[in-house]
Design an enzyme around this catalytic site. Structure first.
Site, PDB file in Angstrom:
ATOM      1  N   ASP A 116      49.769  81.415  81.347  1.00 26.21           N
ATOM      2  CA  ASP A 116      50.973  82.191  81.069  1.00 26.21           C
ATOM      3  C   ASP A 116      51.321  83.075  82.264  1.00 26.21           C
ATOM      4  OD1 ASP A 116      53.056  83.572  79.871  1.00 26.21           O
ATOM      5  OD2 ASP A 116      52.009  83.834  77.968  1.00 26.21           O
ATOM      6  N   ASP A 117      52.414  82.754  82.956  1.00 26.69           N
ATOM      7  CA  ASP A 117      52.888  83.554  84.104  1.00 26.69           C
ATOM      8  C   ASP A 117      51.983  83.434  85.331  1.00 26.69           C
ATOM      9  OD1 ASP A 117      54.832  84.403  82.369  1.00 26.69           O
ATOM     10  OD2 ASP A 117      54.289  86.519  82.396  1.00 26.69           O
TER      11      ASP A 117
ATOM     12  N   CYS B 290      59.175  82.089  79.773  1.00 21.64           N
ATOM     13  CA  CYS B 290      58.157  81.493  78.897  1.00 21.64           C
ATOM     14  C   CYS B 290      58.721  80.520  77.869  1.00 21.64           C
ATOM     15  CB  CYS B 290      57.384  82.600  78.177  1.00 21.64           C
ATOM     16  SG  CYS B 290      56.565  83.786  79.273  1.00 21.64           S
TER      17      CYS B 290
ATOM     18  N   ASP C 257      53.533  78.129  82.567  1.00 25.10           N
ATOM     19  CA  ASP C 257      54.896  78.040  82.027  1.00 25.10           C
ATOM     20  C   ASP C 257      55.945  78.549  83.006  1.00 25.10           C
ATOM     21  OD1 ASP C 257      54.182  80.707  81.807  1.00 25.10           O
ATOM     22  OD2 ASP C 257      54.614  80.874  79.667  1.00 25.10           O
TER      23      ASP C 257
END
Length: 500
Positions: free
Chosen positions: A49-50, A86, A310
């Site tokens: 994530d990120d 996201c 993402d």
């Protein structure tokens, strides 16, 4: 589709036909879903994530299991997302579509979120449902989509261990029942436990599996596991030439109105950078545990493992604080590593690949034909010993993002002074980044904003995107870029692949 995949698909069809005859004639007493060729591969997606690609480029040696994944497979050096936020990105990963086609363009209603994804009917046709309909067992562990709450299990998934109740929650929906886990338990360790238990548990159904593992790390506030606190003591926030860019007079207004970064902002970003590095150590441990469990169960040699993110992440570049959802390289570039049967070891490929490509790739590897609405293309030809030359692959792609707004699409994180969208809110409270569409080629980035502003960068001469050349470029070259963007703007399905 690769030749061996076609053979598996044909074999699967023959076995299904045989099973149908058996059931009609004598009632064999088994389910057709379970009658599949034994050599069909498992597929595991680990979606961080990120995670920006630069973090791994600079600190990859500190993550031994990620290093083993790269050494044992193929790394794509030009992997991108087409909407660097996201929820839109996750919708693209699930369906293989550009955001203008799946219409999830933000993290929360009304622009996006898990509820909108369901209301649009998208849950009924995702890579999970495609594979499940062809006999795969499907499991999700961790983060699904933003704004996912409650105990409902989305369509297409046999086993579900999804984070529910928000990004900072430690609650999991475990197959329809909410389990409250100790907030002191590191969530990515808990997810690793669930994922490895799934691999190790002998299934009632011997079919292959598709598993999505969505980590929390390194998303802000990036809390590391206790055992990793204090690591990376000497890590410093990268200061590339775009960091706190000195002259932004040629940038669009939403960038230009930012003053130089102050010491408090830099100190905050420095600390968050260190925590992001620390939090990724638990993900590295997770990867090691997953490989151990696959090896112990004899499934490792028949399993494709994909690792990606993402979206990317900026931290100080172009005077923006922390976040994503811009067309700049920091936000759209992501890591992508693949290991699996027949995948060349230690290979690095320059081809431009997208998150649009993941769903059709998983389908291809499983011997499944994806629906016609899919915009992306299978990466399977690039995972062979003789990949097509770069000039015969994708030459350009679309980047798109809805307007950045204070409510709905972007919300600040609790305890995080920087908005998730990545720029400091001016006193008016209008966060300002207009919607945009961009075309990214092998050496150019051309951006059109809803305000009428334009950006154009020569990425070979100016990889840090410091000099906007829009007003200093030959009109003929501009018309070609405008035409390429126009061809992609409303494309769908095969038309997108042709326009690329």
């Amino acid at each position: 589709m690769r030749p061996e995949t076609r053979r598996r698909s044909s074999a699967g069809a023959a076995l299904l036909a045989l099973a149908a005859v058996c059931l009609l004639a004598v009632g064999c007493g088994f389910q057709i879903r379970s009658v599949q060729p034994p050599d069909r591969p498992n597929v595991v997606l680990i979606l961080s994530d990120d995670l920006d690609v630069g973090l791994l480029q600079r600190y990859g040696a500190r993550y031994p299991n990620l290093g083993k994944l790269a050494a044992g497979g193929t790394t794509f050096e030009n992997a991108f997302v087409t909407d660097p936020l996201c929820c839109p990105s996750r919708a693209t990963t699930l369906r293989g579509q550009y955001a203008h086609n799946h219409r999830i363009v933000g993290n929360w209603a009304p622009q996006g979120g898990a509820r909108k994804f369901r209301d649009l009917g998208h849950e009924r046709s995702t890579v999970a449902s495609w594979l499940r309909e062809e006999g795969y067992r499907t499991a999700l562990v961790g983060k699904y989509m933003n704004d996912y709450h409650g105990n409902r299990v989305p369509a297409g998934w046999d086993d579900w261990y999804g984070i529910t109740g928000g990004h900072l929650s430690n609650d999991l929906n475990q197959n329809g029942r909410i389990r409250h886990h100790d907030p002191g338990r590191h969530l990515d360790d808990l997810l690793a436990e669930k994922a490895t238990a799934y691999v190790r548990s002998p299934p009632d159904d011997p079919a292959p599996f598709f598993m999505w593992v969505g980590t929390r790390a390194p998303h802000a506030p990036a809390n590391p596991a206790t055992r990793h606190e204090g690591t990376f003591p000497d890590a410093r926030l990268p200061r590339a030439p775009a960091f706190d860019e000195g002259d932004v007079s040629d940038k669009p207004g939403w960038v230009r109105d930012n003053p130089p970064l102050g010491p408090d902002q830099v100190a905050y970003m420095e600390e968050l950078h260190r925590k992001r590095l620390q939090s990724m150590l638990a993900v590295d441990d997770m990867i090691g545990d997953l490989f151990d469990s696959l090896r112990e169960t004899g499934e490792l040699d028949n399993t494709y493992v994909f690792f990606t993110s993402d979206n990317g992440w900026h931290a100080g570049e172009h005077r923006l604080t922390t976040g994503k959802w811009a067309a700049y390289e920091e936000d759209i570039r992501v890591p992508l590593m693949v290991r699996g049967p027949g995948v060349p070891e230690g290979e690095k490929l320059p081809h431009m690949v997208l998150n649009n490509d993941l769903a059709p790739t998983f389908a291809d590897l499983a011997g499944v034909d994806p629906p016609g609405f899919v915009d992306g293309r299978s990466l399977a030809p690039l995972l062979a010993d003789d990949p097509p030359p770069e000039e015969d692959w994708r030459q350009r792609f679309l980047v798109e993002a809805a307007p950045e707004q204070e409510s709905g699409a972007v919300q600040p994180l609790s305890g995080d002074p920087a908005p998730d969208g990545g720029r400091r809110a001016p006193p008016s409270g209008d966060w300002g980044r207009p919607g945009f569409e961009a075309v990214r080629t092998g050496d150019r980035l051309y951006v059109e904003y809803a305000t009428g502003e334009r950006e154009l960068y020569d990425l070979k001469e100016d990889p840090h995107q410091l000099n906007n050349r829009y007003g200093r470029t030959d009109p003929g070259a501009l018309r070609r870029l405008e035409g390429r963007l126009a061809a992609l703007r409303d494309c769908s399905g095969a038309g997108c692949r042709a326009a690329e």
